[in-house]
Design an enzyme around this catalytic site. Structure first.
Site, mmCIF file in Angstrom:
data_model
loop_
_atom_site.group_PDB
_atom_site.id
_atom_site.type_symbol
_atom_site.label_atom_id
_atom_site.label_comp_id
_atom_site.label_asym_id
_atom_site.label_seq_id
_atom_site.Cartn_x
_atom_site.Cartn_y
_atom_site.Cartn_z
ATOM 1 N N TYR A 43 -33.548 -46.231 38.613
ATOM 2 C CA TYR A 43 -33.734 -47.488 37.886
ATOM 3 C C TYR A 43 -34.309 -48.583 38.785
ATOM 4 C CZ TYR A 43 -32.488 -45.751 33.438
ATOM 5 O OH TYR A 43 -32.544 -45.059 32.258
ATOM 6 N N LYS A 75 -29.174 -32.280 38.994
ATOM 7 C CA LYS A 75 -30.340 -31.386 38.961
ATOM 8 C C LYS A 75 -30.581 -30.935 40.405
ATOM 9 C CE LYS A 75 -33.878 -29.411 36.921
ATOM 10 N NZ LYS A 75 -33.664 -28.223 36.058
ATOM 11 N N ASP A 108 -30.684 -30.431 32.285
ATOM 12 C CA ASP A 108 -31.419 -29.823 31.166
ATOM 13 C C ASP A 108 -30.515 -28.867 30.387
ATOM 14 O OD1 ASP A 108 -31.419 -28.421 33.553
ATOM 15 O OD2 ASP A 108 -33.405 -27.531 33.284
ATOM 16 N N ASP A 138 -28.117 -42.236 30.962
ATOM 17 C CA ASP A 138 -28.745 -43.033 29.904
ATOM 18 C C ASP A 138 -29.217 -42.099 28.788
ATOM 19 O OD1 ASP A 138 -29.744 -45.224 28.619
ATOM 20 O OD2 ASP A 138 -31.446 -45.521 29.944
ATOM 21 N N ASP A 185 -27.329 -41.354 24.811
ATOM 22 C CA ASP A 185 -27.986 -41.541 23.513
ATOM 23 C C ASP A 185 -27.900 -40.255 22.701
ATOM 24 O OD1 ASP A 185 -28.757 -44.141 24.081
ATOM 25 O OD2 ASP A 185 -30.813 -43.862 23.390
#
Ligand code: ATP
Length: 381
Positions: free
Chosen positions: A158, A211, A244, A268, A272
């Site tokens: 970010y 990851k 993933d 983030d 959602d």
């Protein structure tokens, strides 16, 4: 809704008036920032239900401090995030932040950091806690979902908050763009402790999302430090998933997860997804907290496509406000605030489960009708 931990508790002292029998009233000052778009509909709805619940409990006096960001702030102060707002927030323990629609700000503000990110950075609100819990009797893609995503909020990719000066994104030439991803031991350890302590109040299970097979140093460090912290919580079961794979697992068996801890960008996106799988984006609440302050903020944006149509679902911001009050209650040891929080949450959940819901959940209620029903329930129960 499970509270966060002492580590991110709000530790300032609370005031109080005598309400008879030597008992002091709980007094709190809470900022309210409507923001942009549907914020003008959903934030007042959250304030109304908190007021209804507080009136029913008694002995709780809330002093709401109205503040502006976004289009209102541009109109009044010629900036989307005025110093007047930041100065006022410095004095507050808690506030509700409505959504902002920074892509619609005038061209001259396009390179200005978005108000939400700037506020999180300025006040060091490092822990973003985002529950996703399905509602009884309401259709959901994953009906059994009841998890909390604990998202590191201060670094990662970010660009608006991961550097002390300048931006974490830059362009050496017009055709080359670079971004810096930051993962530190200190920030990872502190967010991991929030996640493990929260798991102890829930089903005692933490999933670390990373990851590390590709981003071996950055998300590899995140995984490694979370595993180290796990050793201090032997009673909490821990596993880890690649981000993933986690996206697919949330769809396939999202009901199996309890607490999910992850870095900024992954958190983030996954929150959602989890919000939508458990109901709708309009039902996904969150708080952002530091050691001293807490901010309620819905996971959704300003939804300009439906703004002003009395169709927005205020559930996410109502439940965020309940989380914020619960967090304050825990930090202050204040029973009444905890009761107000529980009353708000229960009124919202019971209203939706009884079939009164906005269009995004397949219901026929307007924002106003839904809010009136929730307020009536909060006063009655
Ligand atoms: P941001 O990047 O600021 O989060 P966004 O562009 O991702 O914003 P949103 O503003 O969250 O998007 O809207 C995405 C979709 O979800 C839109 O169709 C919007 O109408 C819908 N939506 C978002 N919030 C709500 C809500 N509270 N009630 C009903 N629909 C909503």
């Amino acid at each position: 809704m499970a509270p966060m931990t002492r580590e991110v508790g709000v530790n300032r002292s609370s005031g109080g008036n005598d309400i008879g029998g030597g008992e002091k009233a709980t007094r709190v000052r809470i900022g309210r920032i409507d923001g942009d778009g549907i914020g003008h509909e959903v934030v007042p709805a959250a304030v109304a239900v908190v007021e209804s619940a507080a009136a029913a409990i008694g002995g709780v006096e809330i002093d709401w401090v109205p503040l502006v960001i976004g289009h209102d702030a541009i109109e009044r102060f010629d900036t989307p995030l005025p110093d007047a707002t930041l100065d006022a927030l410095t004095e507050l323990d808690a506030w509700i932040l409505g959504p902002h629609d920074n892509v619609s700000y005038p061209e001259r503000f396009r390179d200005t950091p978005a108000p939400g990110g700037a506020i999180r950075k300025r006040f060091g609100l490092y822990a973003n806690v985002r529950p996703a819990r399905a509602f009884e009797h309401v259709r959901a893609t994953v009906p059994g979902m009841d998890l909390v995503i604990v998202r590191e909020n201060s670094e990662g990719l970010y660009a608006d908050r991961n550097m002390a000066r300048g931006s974490g994104e830059f362009m050496p030439t017009a055709d080359v763009a670079l971004a810096v991803g930051v993962v530190t031991r200190a920030a990872t350890e502190r967010i991991a402790r929030v996640a493990f302590a929260l798991a102890r109040k829930r089903r005692r299970r933490v999933t670390i999302v990373h990851k590390a097979n590709v981003l071996a140093m950055t998300t590899g460090l995140f995984l490694h430090v979370c595993r180290e912290v796990a050793a201090d919580y032997p009673d909490v079961q821990v596993d880890d998933e690649h981000v993933d794979a986690m996206a697919a697992l949330l769809v396939r068996r999202g009901g199996d997860f309890d607490v999910v801890v992850t870095e900024n960008l992954f958190g983030d996106i996954l929150s959602d997804l989890a919000g939508e799988l458990s109901g709708s984006l309009g039902t996904a609440p969150s708080i952002n907290a530091s050691g001293t302050q807490v901010m309620a903020q819905a996971a959704h944006g300003a939804a300009p496509d439906i703004a002003g149509h009395n169709r927005a679902n205020p559930t996410a911001i109502m439940l965020s406000a309940a989380m914020m009050l619960d967090h304050l209650a825990l930090a202050r040891g204040d029973r009444r605030l905890a009761e107000v929080a529980a009353r708000v949450e229960r009124a919202v959940r019971e209203t939706i489960s009884s079939g009164v819901a906005t269009a995004d959940l397949g219901g026929g209620a307007s924002t106003g009708e839904f809010t009136e029903t929730v307020c009536a329930r909060a006063r009655r129960w």
